[in-house]
Scaffold this motif. Structure first.
Motif, PDB file in Angstrom:
ATOM      1  N   VAL A 100       0.837  -1.107  -0.215  1.00 33.89           N
ATOM      2  CA  VAL A 100       0.018   0.046  -0.094  1.00 33.89           C
ATOM      3  C   VAL A 100       0.884   1.147   0.067  1.00 33.89           C
ATOM      4  CG1 VAL A 100      -1.959   1.337   1.243  1.00 33.89           C
ATOM      5  CG2 VAL A 100      -2.025  -1.132   1.113  1.00 33.89           C
ATOM      6  N   TYR A 101       1.803   1.387   0.749  1.00 32.71           N
ATOM      7  CA  TYR A 101       2.801   2.374   0.808  1.00 32.71           C
ATOM      8  C   TYR A 101       3.597   2.537  -0.387  1.00 32.71           C
ATOM      9  CZ  TYR A 101       7.080   4.887   1.953  1.00 32.71           C
ATOM     10  OH  TYR A 101       8.351   5.680   1.898  1.00 32.71           O
ATOM     11  N   ALA A 102       4.097   1.676  -1.034  1.00 33.22           N
ATOM     12  CA  ALA A 102       4.860   1.645  -2.325  1.00 33.22           C
ATOM     13  C   ALA A 102       3.813   1.960  -3.634  1.00 33.22           C
ATOM     14  CB  ALA A 102       5.497   0.282  -2.797  1.00 33.22           C
ATOM     15  N   ASN A 103       2.674   1.420  -3.472  1.00 34.28           N
ATOM     16  CA  ASN A 103       1.765   1.844  -4.676  1.00 34.28           C
ATOM     17  C   ASN A 103       0.643   3.022  -4.495  1.00 34.28           C
ATOM     18  OD1 ASN A 103       1.973  -0.554  -6.725  1.00 34.28           O
ATOM     19  ND2 ASN A 103       2.379  -1.354  -4.688  1.00 34.28           N
ATOM     20  N   ARG A 104       0.657   3.422  -3.122  1.00 36.52           N
ATOM     21  CA  ARG A 104      -0.444   4.625  -2.813  1.00 36.52           C
ATOM     22  C   ARG A 104      -1.642   4.315  -3.280  1.00 36.52           C
ATOM     23  NH1 ARG A 104       5.129   5.900  -1.258  1.00 36.52           N
ATOM     24  NH2 ARG A 104       5.319   8.129  -1.050  1.00 36.52           N
ATOM     25  N   SER A 105      -2.016   2.994  -2.902  1.00 36.26           N
ATOM     26  CA  SER A 105      -3.133   2.584  -3.139  1.00 36.26           C
ATOM     27  C   SER A 105      -3.982   1.759  -2.341  1.00 36.26           C
ATOM     28  CB  SER A 105      -3.157   1.715  -4.453  1.00 36.26           C
ATOM     29  OG  SER A 105      -4.302   1.049  -5.052  1.00 36.26           O
ATOM     30  N   LYS A 106      -5.508   1.895  -2.356  1.00 40.08           N
ATOM     31  CA  LYS A 106      -6.374   0.854  -1.288  1.00 40.08           C
ATOM     32  C   LYS A 106      -6.052  -0.491  -1.900  1.00 40.08           C
ATOM     33  CE  LYS A 106     -10.106   1.628  -4.833  1.00 40.08           C
ATOM     34  NZ  LYS A 106     -11.452   2.385  -4.854  1.00 40.08           N
ATOM     35  N   PHE A 132      -7.319  -2.247   3.401  1.00 38.65           N
ATOM     36  CA  PHE A 132      -6.045  -1.152   3.433  1.00 38.65           C
ATOM     37  C   PHE A 132      -6.594   0.083   2.756  1.00 38.65           C
ATOM     38  CE2 PHE A 132      -4.399  -5.258   3.289  1.00 38.65           C
ATOM     39  CZ  PHE A 132      -3.320  -5.329   4.434  1.00 38.65           C
ATOM     40  N   ALA A 133      -6.597   1.191   3.390  1.00 41.83           N
ATOM     41  CA  ALA A 133      -6.956   2.644   2.705  1.00 41.83           C
ATOM     42  C   ALA A 133      -5.660   3.515   2.955  1.00 41.83           C
ATOM     43  CB  ALA A 133      -8.224   3.162   3.284  1.00 41.83           C
ATOM     44  N   PRO A 134      -5.123   4.092   1.951  1.00 43.83           N
ATOM     45  CA  PRO A 134      -4.046   5.148   2.380  1.00 43.83           C
ATOM     46  C   PRO A 134      -4.637   6.550   2.952  1.00 43.83           C
ATOM     47  CG  PRO A 134      -3.916   4.318  -0.040  1.00 43.83           C
ATOM     48  CD  PRO A 134      -5.159   3.771   0.722  1.00 43.83           C
ATOM     49  N   ALA A 140       1.327  13.439  -0.320  1.00 46.36           N
ATOM     50  CA  ALA A 140       2.299  12.805   0.407  1.00 46.36           C
ATOM     51  C   ALA A 140       1.361  11.740   1.159  1.00 46.36           C
ATOM     52  CB  ALA A 140       2.924  13.766   1.242  1.00 46.36           C
ATOM     53  N   PHE A 141       2.205  10.352   1.254  1.00 46.89           N
ATOM     54  CA  PHE A 141       1.743   9.147   1.904  1.00 46.89           C
ATOM     55  C   PHE A 141       2.091   9.423   3.472  1.00 46.89           C
ATOM     56  CE2 PHE A 141       1.611   4.967   3.700  1.00 46.89           C
ATOM     57  CZ  PHE A 141       0.534   4.217   2.983  1.00 46.89           C
ATOM     58  N   HIS A 142       1.158   9.289   4.512  1.00 43.19           N
ATOM     59  CA  HIS A 142       1.552   9.396   5.728  1.00 43.19           C
ATOM     60  C   HIS A 142       1.172   8.056   6.460  1.00 43.19           C
ATOM     61  CE1 HIS A 142       2.003  13.867   6.342  1.00 43.19           C
ATOM     62  NE2 HIS A 142       1.358  13.976   5.141  1.00 43.19           N
ATOM     63  N   GLY A 143       0.256   7.409   5.878  1.00 44.13           N
ATOM     64  CA  GLY A 143      -0.250   5.945   6.850  1.00 44.13           C
ATOM     65  C   GLY A 143      -1.327   5.370   6.022  1.00 44.13           C
ATOM     66  N   GLN A 144      -2.078   4.417   6.650  1.00 44.30           N
ATOM     67  CA  GLN A 144      -3.187   3.854   6.045  1.00 44.30           C
ATOM     68  C   GLN A 144      -4.014   3.279   7.281  1.00 44.30           C
ATOM     69  OE1 GLN A 144      -1.414  -0.128   4.573  1.00 44.30           O
ATOM     70  NE2 GLN A 144       0.508   0.910   4.906  1.00 44.30           N
ATOM     71  N   ALA A 171      -7.033  11.821   7.150  1.00 45.19           N
ATOM     72  CA  ALA A 171      -6.000  12.693   6.702  1.00 45.19           C
ATOM     73  C   ALA A 171      -6.143  14.070   7.364  1.00 45.19           C
ATOM     74  CB  ALA A 171      -5.932  12.547   5.085  1.00 45.19           C
ATOM     75  N   GLY A 172      -7.454  14.631   6.995  1.00 41.79           N
ATOM     76  CA  GLY A 172      -7.598  16.076   7.604  1.00 41.79           C
ATOM     77  C   GLY A 172      -7.432  16.189   8.913  1.00 41.79           C
ATOM     78  N   CYS A 173      -7.862  15.197   9.854  1.00 42.51           N
ATOM     79  CA  CYS A 173      -7.824  15.228  11.340  1.00 42.51           C
ATOM     80  C   CYS A 173      -6.505  14.862  11.948  1.00 42.51           C
ATOM     81  CB  CYS A 173      -8.761  13.975  11.804  1.00 42.51           C
ATOM     82  SG  CYS A 173     -10.352  14.286  11.648  1.00 42.51           S
ATOM     83  N   TRP A 174      -5.817  13.848  11.213  1.00 45.09           N
ATOM     84  CA  TRP A 174      -4.222  13.812  11.636  1.00 45.09           C
ATOM     85  C   TRP A 174      -3.652  15.201  11.375  1.00 45.09           C
ATOM     86  CZ3 TRP A 174      -1.612  10.406  13.732  1.00 45.09           C
ATOM     87  CH2 TRP A 174       0.038  10.325  13.653  1.00 45.09           C
ATOM     88  N   MET A 175      -3.765  15.812  10.203  1.00 43.47           N
ATOM     89  CA  MET A 175      -3.044  17.134   9.818  1.00 43.47           C
ATOM     90  C   MET A 175      -3.474  18.163  10.867  1.00 43.47           C
ATOM     91  SD  MET A 175      -0.850  15.884   7.648  1.00 43.47           S
ATOM     92  CE  MET A 175       0.144  17.379   7.388  1.00 43.47           C
ATOM     93  N   ALA A 176      -4.675  18.156  11.085  1.00 49.50           N
ATOM     94  CA  ALA A 176      -5.244  19.535  11.763  1.00 49.50           C
ATOM     95  C   ALA A 176      -4.868  19.172  13.412  1.00 49.50           C
ATOM     96  CB  ALA A 176      -6.748  19.399  11.635  1.00 49.50           C
ATOM     97  N   LYS A 177      -4.550  18.078  13.928  1.00 46.18           N
ATOM     98  CA  LYS A 177      -4.368  17.734  15.295  1.00 46.18           C
ATOM     99  C   LYS A 177      -3.018  17.704  15.551  1.00 46.18           C
ATOM    100  CE  LYS A 177      -8.796  16.210  16.293  1.00 46.18           C
ATOM    101  NZ  LYS A 177      -9.294  17.614  17.251  1.00 46.18           N
ATOM    102  N   GLY A 178      -2.094  18.058  14.447  1.00 43.18           N
ATOM    103  CA  GLY A 178      -0.643  17.760  14.720  1.00 43.18           C
ATOM    104  C   GLY A 178      -0.035  16.639  14.825  1.00 43.18           C
ATOM    105  N   GLY A 179      -0.666  15.504  13.841  1.00 39.02           N
ATOM    106  CA  GLY A 179      -0.176  14.368  13.929  1.00 39.02           C
ATOM    107  C   GLY A 179       1.371  14.109  13.472  1.00 39.02           C
TER     108      GLY A 179
END
Length: 204
Positions: A100-106, A132-134, A140-144, A171-179
């Motif tokens: 998932v990380y390498a392909n940036r894909s669900k 799995f969902a990126p 930018a890939f942060h996690g899944q 993704a939005g919550c992770w960035m907004a909360k200083g992930g």
């Protein structure tokens, strides 16, 4: 109520809880909990062949985030994992999280027995069905966001669609909360549980 309708209601509730959470891990836990409580065919284990001898149906969910040195994915906000694997560390190129990380894909694995490259990272047992969902932000890939079940064919295309929608909120919550800053501060925890690329079985 159809599963899609239930999925929309879950996303509204879990998304609100994530937005109101005090920090990034709590936000990820709220979204993982929403998926954990709803997704997957809850009668899949009743079908012949869904479980092997000694297996039982259960679920896990959570998020994996890429550590700053990009050597490992670290488990964050999980449900159903053994307590000692609260900070499970999977190599960046390990198994399907690595794909998932390498392909940036669900990714949907309806029956992991059909995928020879599937690796067991859960200490207690090999999972039979997983999604799995990126978690991406500005390319930018942060996690899944992940979910898995013991019984084969538990996870379906509709479950993948819903968890992908949840990963966008994540993704939005992770960035907004200083992930990212939180992750950097917690990247080498004392309770880290590292596995190698081959997984738990290779550790004996």
């Amino acid at each position: 109520m159809s599963l899609l309708e239930a999925g929309l209601a879950m996303l509204e509730k879990a998304g609100t809880e994530a937005l109101d959470a005090p920090g990034p891990e709590e936000a990820m836990h709220a979204l993982a909990r929403g998926c954990f409580d709803l997704l997957g065919d809850r009668e899949a284990h009743l079908r012949p062949g869904a479980l092997k001898e000694g297996e039982r149906q259960f679920f896990v969910a959570g998020t994996f985030f890429v550590l700053p040195d990009r050597r490992y994915h670290m488990l964050v906000g999980s449900l159903g994992f053994p307590p000692e694997q609260r900070r499970l560390m999977v190599p960046i190129d390990g198994g399907h999280p690595g794909w998932v990380y390498a392909n940036r894909s669900k990714l949907l694995l309806e029956n992991t027995d059909e995928h020879g490259t599937f690796r067991q990272y859960l200490k207690t047992s090999r999972m039979g069905s997983t999604i799995f969902a990126p978690i991406m932000w500005e390319g930018a890939f942060h996690g899944q966001l992940i979910m898995a079940a013991q019984a084969r064919h538990t996870m379906r295309p509709v479950d993948l669609s819903i968890i992908v929608a949840a990963s966008r909120i994540a993704a939005g919550c992770w960035m907004a909360k200083g992930g990212p800053a939180w992750l950097a501060a917690n990247a080498d925890p004392a309770d880290a549980y590292r596995v190698d690329r081959e997984g738990v079985d290779s550790k004996g």
